[in-house]
Write a protein that holds these residues in place. Sequence first.
Motif, PDB file in Angstrom:
ATOM      1  N   HIS A   1      59.574  77.838   5.728  1.00 11.82           N
ATOM      2  CA  HIS A   1      60.875  77.108   6.336  1.00 11.82           C
ATOM      3  C   HIS A   1      61.747  76.335   5.171  1.00 11.82           C
ATOM      4  O   HIS A   1      60.900  75.726   4.648  1.00 11.82           O
ATOM      5  CB  HIS A   1      60.569  76.611   7.865  1.00 11.82           C
ATOM      6  N   PHE A   2      62.869  76.567   5.305  1.00 15.85           N
ATOM      7  CA  PHE A   2      63.865  75.971   4.743  1.00 15.85           C
ATOM      8  C   PHE A   2      64.611  75.007   5.492  1.00 15.85           C
ATOM      9  O   PHE A   2      65.650  75.486   6.009  1.00 15.85           O
ATOM     10  CB  PHE A   2      64.769  76.668   3.876  1.00 15.85           C
ATOM     11  N   CYS A   3      64.233  73.931   5.798  1.00 13.29           N
ATOM     12  CA  CYS A   3      64.931  73.022   6.980  1.00 13.29           C
ATOM     13  C   CYS A   3      64.724  71.402   6.782  1.00 13.29           C
ATOM     14  O   CYS A   3      63.773  71.048   5.981  1.00 13.29           O
ATOM     15  CB  CYS A   3      64.262  73.335   8.551  1.00 13.29           C
ATOM     16  N   ASP A   4      65.619  70.727   7.763  1.00 13.28           N
ATOM     17  CA  ASP A   4      65.370  69.034   7.454  1.00 13.28           C
ATOM     18  C   ASP A   4      64.590  68.473   8.612  1.00 13.28           C
ATOM     19  O   ASP A   4      63.823  67.728   8.409  1.00 13.28           O
ATOM     20  CB  ASP A   4      66.790  68.755   7.621  1.00 13.28           C
ATOM     21  N   ILE A   5      64.291  69.300   9.515  1.00 17.43           N
ATOM     22  CA  ILE A   5      63.567  69.033  10.646  1.00 17.43           C
ATOM     23  C   ILE A   5      62.651  70.328  11.277  1.00 17.43           C
ATOM     24  O   ILE A   5      63.220  71.342  11.404  1.00 17.43           O
ATOM     25  CB  ILE A   5      64.223  68.410  11.985  1.00 17.43           C
ATOM     26  N   LEU A   6      61.318  69.988  11.368  1.00 20.20           N
ATOM     27  CA  LEU A   6      60.466  71.190  11.899  1.00 20.20           C
ATOM     28  C   LEU A   6      60.014  70.614  13.299  1.00 20.20           C
ATOM     29  O   LEU A   6      59.393  69.488  13.376  1.00 20.20           O
ATOM     30  CB  LEU A   6      59.441  71.431  10.822  1.00 20.20           C
ATOM     31  N   HIS A   7      60.179  71.472  14.419  1.00 26.78           N
ATOM     32  CA  HIS A   7      59.572  70.782  15.469  1.00 26.78           C
ATOM     33  C   HIS A   7      58.601  71.905  15.976  1.00 26.78           C
ATOM     34  O   HIS A   7      58.675  73.229  16.004  1.00 26.78           O
ATOM     35  CB  HIS A   7      60.728  70.760  16.665  1.00 26.78           C
ATOM     36  N   ASP A   8      57.439  71.422  16.444  1.00 29.13           N
ATOM     37  CA  ASP A   8      56.228  72.203  17.056  1.00 29.13           C
ATOM     38  C   ASP A   8      55.738  71.000  18.262  1.00 29.13           C
ATOM     39  O   ASP A   8      54.967  70.333  18.064  1.00 29.13           O
ATOM     40  CB  ASP A   8      55.151  72.526  16.280  1.00 29.13           C
ATOM     41  N   GLN A   9      56.166  71.450  19.544  1.00 34.33           N
ATOM     42  CA  GLN A   9      55.736  70.655  20.523  1.00 34.33           C
ATOM     43  C   GLN A   9      54.316  70.918  21.142  1.00 34.33           C
ATOM     44  O   GLN A   9      53.869  70.207  22.047  1.00 34.33           O
ATOM     45  CB  GLN A   9      56.647  70.987  21.850  1.00 34.33           C
ATOM     46  N   ASN A  10      53.652  71.889  20.472  1.00 34.13           N
ATOM     47  CA  ASN A  10      52.377  72.285  21.119  1.00 34.13           C
ATOM     48  C   ASN A  10      51.117  71.513  20.700  1.00 34.13           C
ATOM     49  O   ASN A  10      51.086  70.944  19.824  1.00 34.13           O
ATOM     50  CB  ASN A  10      52.023  73.877  20.825  1.00 34.13           C
ATOM     51  N   PHE A  11      50.059  71.379  21.615  1.00 33.20           N
ATOM     52  CA  PHE A  11      48.759  70.961  21.428  1.00 33.20           C
ATOM     53  C   PHE A  11      47.937  71.743  20.376  1.00 33.20           C
ATOM     54  O   PHE A  11      47.368  72.878  20.871  1.00 33.20           O
ATOM     55  CB  PHE A  11      48.105  70.692  22.671  1.00 33.20           C
ATOM     56  N   TYR A  12      47.578  71.289  19.327  1.00 40.07           N
ATOM     57  CA  TYR A  12      46.495  71.849  18.394  1.00 40.07           C
ATOM     58  C   TYR A  12      45.682  70.631  17.908  1.00 40.07           C
ATOM     59  O   TYR A  12      46.369  69.531  17.672  1.00 40.07           O
ATOM     60  CB  TYR A  12      47.296  72.424  17.286  1.00 40.07           C
ATOM     61  N   VAL A  13      44.320  71.089  17.788  1.00 33.78           N
ATOM     62  CA  VAL A  13      43.498  69.959  17.127  1.00 33.78           C
ATOM     63  C   VAL A  13      43.974  69.659  15.641  1.00 33.78           C
ATOM     64  O   VAL A  13      44.003  68.484  15.111  1.00 33.78           O
ATOM     65  CB  VAL A  13      42.018  70.687  17.208  1.00 33.78           C
ATOM     66  N   ASP A  14      44.636  70.645  15.023  1.00 32.65           N
ATOM     67  CA  ASP A  14      45.186  70.536  13.577  1.00 32.65           C
ATOM     68  C   ASP A  14      46.423  70.216  13.380  1.00 32.65           C
ATOM     69  O   ASP A  14      46.960  70.695  12.412  1.00 32.65           O
ATOM     70  CB  ASP A  14      44.473  71.462  12.574  1.00 32.65           C
ATOM     71  N   SER A  15      47.130  69.713  14.522  1.00 36.75           N
ATOM     72  CA  SER A  15      48.722  69.832  14.434  1.00 36.75           C
ATOM     73  C   SER A  15      49.523  69.067  13.348  1.00 36.75           C
ATOM     74  O   SER A  15      50.557  69.515  12.841  1.00 36.75           O
ATOM     75  CB  SER A  15      49.170  69.424  15.817  1.00 36.75           C
ATOM     76  N   LYS A  16      48.733  67.963  12.863  1.00 37.78           N
ATOM     77  CA  LYS A  16      49.256  67.054  11.820  1.00 37.78           C
ATOM     78  C   LYS A  16      49.358  67.891  10.510  1.00 37.78           C
ATOM     79  O   LYS A  16      50.220  67.449   9.738  1.00 37.78           O
ATOM     80  CB  LYS A  16      48.641  65.936  11.761  1.00 37.78           C
ATOM     81  N   THR A  17      48.446  68.744  10.267  1.00 40.19           N
ATOM     82  CA  THR A  17      48.520  69.341   8.980  1.00 40.19           C
ATOM     83  C   THR A  17      48.973  70.894   9.062  1.00 40.19           C
ATOM     84  O   THR A  17      48.909  71.387   7.739  1.00 40.19           O
ATOM     85  CB  THR A  17      47.037  69.275   8.445  1.00 40.19           C
ATOM     86  N   ARG A  18      49.356  71.684  10.047  1.00 39.50           N
ATOM     87  CA  ARG A  18      49.618  72.761   9.967  1.00 39.50           C
ATOM     88  C   ARG A  18      50.524  73.437   9.378  1.00 39.50           C
ATOM     89  O   ARG A  18      50.690  74.500   8.777  1.00 39.50           O
ATOM     90  CB  ARG A  18      49.765  73.239  11.626  1.00 39.50           C
ATOM     91  N   TYR A  19      51.550  72.608   9.106  1.00 39.38           N
ATOM     92  CA  TYR A  19      52.733  72.860   8.350  1.00 39.38           C
ATOM     93  C   TYR A  19      53.079  72.481   6.843  1.00 39.38           C
ATOM     94  O   TYR A  19      54.115  72.566   6.283  1.00 39.38           O
ATOM     95  CB  TYR A  19      53.991  72.427   9.238  1.00 39.38           C
TER      96      TYR A  19
END
Length: 506
Positions: free
Chosen positions: A134-152
């Motif tokens: 993605h080419f963006c200033d803010i990326l939002h993902d509200q979901n619960f994942y064990v690895d949520s902090k590093t997915r993007y």
Amino acid sequence: MKKNIVFRTDGNGKAGIGHVMRCISLSKELSGKASVTFILSDESKDIKQFIEDNSGKCRVEVLPDVGHEYIHGKPFSSEHSLQDAKYTENIINGLGEVDFLIADHYGIDSKWEKQFEGMVKHIMVIDDLANRKHFCDILHDQNFYVDSKTRYDSLVDNKCVKLLGTSYALLRDEFQVTEKAPVKDKVESILVSFGGSDADNVTHNVLKVLTQEEYKHINVNVVTGNYGKNKHAIRQICDNHTNFTYRQQIDYMAKLMCEADLFIGAGGSTSWERMAVGLPSIIISIADNQTKICEDMAKEGLVKYVGTAKNYNPENFKSCLNEVIKDKKWRKFASEEGRKLVDGRGAKKVAAHIFSLLINIRKASDSECENIYNWRNSEINRNYSNDGKKFSYESHCRWFEQIVESEDSDLLVASSDNAEIGVVRFDYTGDKSLISIYLILGWHNKGWGLPLLISSINWLKQNKNNIKEIKAEILHKNKASKQIFADTGFCVISESENTSLWLKTV
């Protein structure tokens, strides 16, 4: 001056309307300070009226048919992406200067987003797949994942603000529940809902179990959306059982959730609604993108997961249902942990991050001494200061000169569209800082406190990278300040008679 914000999203009977619903929740938080426009593809034109009816004063535009059928969950082809972006550009060009373009669409990736570089001030992406750049200033993902902090980490630029996790769940105001009834010893009421379309007819399959004789003492509320192709058959089942009640496309879901003892439904965005009100759940994944979320929540004991819709087994479901009905301890755990994860203020926080990027922060200049005196000395700001007394202009000038020249402090002025909105002061001791913040008279009670605090923290990170923690001293009576500091991750570390000391690590 009102900001100008555009959503590009889609929703229909085939793909569901979860994307649209979360965009509507966010738009309601934005519309007080912004003009909001929704842009839909021709495939989603049937929900134009629905968005107009449910998003307040938002404008809705429909793109011409691009000549390419969209396969839900897959990125646009290169040709489709360019064509969609071109038609979107045509609409945006007629809206004036756009402050934010918000894309919530599995078809959209960096190729589409880059078409708007220089055309809009900022781009935000709402996603949950983490399967494309993605080419963006803010990326939002509200979901619960064990690895949520590093997915993007490899999918967005390092400067991109990532709003990840259930704290940012985009829920309607009705889900800001302050009190929850205790979990009962017995399950007396079950709420069943599988979203707006329920293409796999999971509701019908679940009701085959719930209509059995052994559950006739339990009240069952069944909710479907307008796009459910089996809604008439489901209504008939409910009409044939006295303990069942059927409802369609309601606007009081939070009320039903608060009244229920157990929820049976999908693993999509309603998961965060249920957690916000503390409702234990049995869930079934009805889409590929829900499966990992369901599995990760189940690993943490937050839900009971009985598999995907395509692999639904009535005996497994019934066994799980009976287990949950008997297990009050788990139901209590799920209720309490869910409310810890989702506070219902996610849409407010996300809106604040959007507006924070539209705030400019600069160091106060010598010429602003008198203005800052008037702002500091206003009654509303003195009421929430430690002293609360009026001070003389002479003492202010001495204080101002000392602060401006000090290497241990920064006095900052925040503005938006060339209008000053607030003042921030940071005092430094080693790698620690103390923040003082207030809005200028005329900007109170308009929702700018949280964006100002977020923008101030971002300034500190960019300009004082040696700072490891921020503290704030807040009067007990200043409920608004306590809320915005809590929303940005500050925690209370000590209390005195009149104040509390808050801390955030940077």
